[in-house]
Design a protein around this motif. Structure first.
Motif, PDB file in Angstrom:
ATOM      1  N   HIS A   1       0.868  -1.186   0.000  1.00 21.27           N
ATOM      2  CA  HIS A   1       0.000   0.000   0.000  1.00 21.27           C
ATOM      3  C   HIS A   1       0.905   1.236   0.000  1.00 21.27           C
ATOM      4  N   PRO A   2       1.242   1.778  -1.161  1.00 19.88           N
ATOM      5  CA  PRO A   2       2.259   2.833  -1.258  1.00 19.88           C
ATOM      6  C   PRO A   2       1.929   4.116  -0.502  1.00 19.88           C
ATOM      7  N   THR A   3       0.673   4.400  -0.239  1.00 15.21           N
ATOM      8  CA  THR A   3       0.322   5.655   0.424  1.00 15.21           C
ATOM      9  C   THR A   3       0.201   5.520   1.938  1.00 15.21           C
ATOM     10  N   ASP A   4       0.188   4.316   2.471  1.00 18.33           N
ATOM     11  CA  ASP A   4      -0.080   4.115   3.897  1.00 18.33           C
ATOM     12  C   ASP A   4       0.984   4.675   4.838  1.00 18.33           C
ATOM     13  N   PRO A   5       2.285   4.535   4.583  1.00 16.75           N
ATOM     14  CA  PRO A   5       3.247   5.110   5.535  1.00 16.75           C
ATOM     15  C   PRO A   5       3.077   6.618   5.714  1.00 16.75           C
ATOM     16  N   LEU A   6       2.835   7.330   4.645  1.00 19.88           N
ATOM     17  CA  LEU A   6       2.637   8.775   4.736  1.00 19.88           C
ATOM     18  C   LEU A   6       1.310   9.103   5.414  1.00 19.88           C
ATOM     19  N   ARG A   7       0.264   8.352   5.089  1.00 21.34           N
ATOM     20  CA  ARG A   7      -1.046   8.573   5.711  1.00 21.34           C
ATOM     21  C   ARG A   7      -0.982   8.334   7.215  1.00 21.34           C
ATOM     22  N   LEU A   8      -0.299   7.272   7.641  1.00 26.33           N
ATOM     23  CA  LEU A   8      -0.182   6.962   9.064  1.00 26.33           C
ATOM     24  C   LEU A   8       0.667   7.997   9.797  1.00 26.33           C
ATOM     25  N   ALA A   9       1.715   8.499   9.140  1.00 31.78           N
ATOM     26  CA  ALA A   9       2.569   9.513   9.768  1.00 31.78           C
ATOM     27  C   ALA A   9       1.809  10.824   9.967  1.00 31.78           C
ATOM     28  N   ILE A  10       1.017  11.208   8.975  1.00 32.13           N
ATOM     29  CA  ILE A  10       0.237  12.442   9.088  1.00 32.13           C
ATOM     30  C   ILE A  10      -0.846  12.285  10.145  1.00 32.13           C
ATOM     31  N   ALA A  11      -1.538  11.159  10.151  1.00 32.72           N
ATOM     32  CA  ALA A  11      -2.610  10.928  11.122  1.00 32.72           C
ATOM     33  C   ALA A  11      -2.073  10.924  12.550  1.00 32.72           C
ATOM     34  N   GLY A  12      -0.843  10.461  12.732  1.00 33.05           N
ATOM     35  CA  GLY A  12      -0.255  10.459  14.062  1.00 33.05           C
ATOM     36  C   GLY A  12       0.094  11.844  14.572  1.00 33.05           C
ATOM     37  N   MET A  13       0.201  12.824  13.667  1.00 34.69           N
ATOM     38  CA  MET A  13       0.539  14.193  14.060  1.00 34.69           C
ATOM     39  C   MET A  13      -0.685  15.082  14.218  1.00 34.69           C
ATOM     40  N   LEU A  14      -1.866  14.530  13.969  1.00 33.59           N
ATOM     41  CA  LEU A  14      -3.104  15.280  14.104  1.00 33.59           C
ATOM     42  C   LEU A  14      -3.825  14.857  15.383  1.00 33.59           C
ATOM     43  N   PRO A  15      -4.837  15.620  15.833  1.00 35.71           N
ATOM     44  CA  PRO A  15      -5.597  15.220  17.012  1.00 35.71           C
ATOM     45  C   PRO A  15      -6.271  13.867  16.787  1.00 35.71           C
ATOM     46  N   HIS A  16      -6.353  13.076  17.851  1.00 36.03           N
ATOM     47  CA  HIS A  16      -6.941  11.747  17.753  1.00 36.03           C
ATOM     48  C   HIS A  16      -8.389  11.808  18.219  1.00 36.03           C
ATOM     49  N   GLY A  17      -9.268  12.200  17.324  1.00 36.95           N
ATOM     50  CA  GLY A  17     -10.680  12.319  17.659  1.00 36.95           C
ATOM     51  C   GLY A  17     -11.453  12.772  16.439  1.00 36.95           C
ATOM     52  N   ARG A  18     -12.591  13.383  16.695  1.00 37.20           N
ATOM     53  CA  ARG A  18     -13.472  13.819  15.623  1.00 37.20           C
ATOM     54  C   ARG A  18     -12.800  14.850  14.718  1.00 37.20           C
ATOM     55  N   LEU A  19     -12.075  15.800  15.313  1.00 35.61           N
ATOM     56  CA  LEU A  19     -11.406  16.827  14.521  1.00 35.61           C
ATOM     57  C   LEU A  19     -10.306  16.236  13.657  1.00 35.61           C
ATOM     58  N   GLY A  20      -9.525  15.313  14.198  1.00 34.13           N
ATOM     59  CA  GLY A  20      -8.456  14.689  13.434  1.00 34.13           C
ATOM     60  C   GLY A  20      -8.973  13.901  12.244  1.00 34.13           C
TER      61      GLY A  20
END
Length: 142
Positions: free
Chosen positions: A96-115
């Motif tokens: 899944h070529p886009t997953d490492p970048l997607r997971l890295a960005i998601a980890g830097m955002l709030p973990h909830g509804r806003l994220g």
């Protein structure tokens, strides 16, 4: 002096495009996360979706250093006993070529509804083509 509150629907949104080819994974993710949060604007509010849209191209060519291709491990728990799955960066980017970048960005955002709402504003593509040319995205160099 009164505090000025800008409503989310009144906030003007821009589109940016970032070419991730050869760029470090963490630097790309940090820059994108700041743009998605809206930290580059004077109307930044930590509890509102004030950010812009970001299109990332060449996500499959993102760089990692220090032998992290084999050493960096991504874990996924299925919810069942003995269901902890692990795969390396090399395996994940091959599957899944886009997953490492997607997971890295998601980890830097709030973990909830806003994220989760902010993650809808990022579009990640493995190749150099994207269907968002109609929005006239502004190219950003890192």
């Amino acid at each position: 002096m009164n505090t000025i509150f800008v409503k989310e629907y009144e906030q003007p949104r821009a589109w940016y495009v970032i070419d991730a080819a050869g760029k470090p994974l963490g630097r790309v993710a940090a820059k994108v996360a700041a743009i998605l949060r809206g930290k580059n604007k004077v109307t930044y509010a930590k509890n509102q979706n004030m950010g812009d849209y970001v299109v990332i191209i060449n996500a499959d060519k993102v760089a990692v250093s220090g032998g992290k291709e084999q050493k960096k491990i991504y874990y996924h728990y299925t919810g069942f006993v003995g269901g902890l799955k692990a795969q390396s960066f090399e395996t994940l980017i091959g599957r899944h070529p886009t997953d490492p970048l997607r997971l890295a960005i998601a980890g830097m955002l709030p973990h909830g509804r806003l994220g989760r709402a902010l993650m809808d504003n990022v579009k990640i593509y493995a190749g150099s083509e994207h269907p968002h040319a109609g929005q006239n995205p502004i190219a950003i160099e890192l």
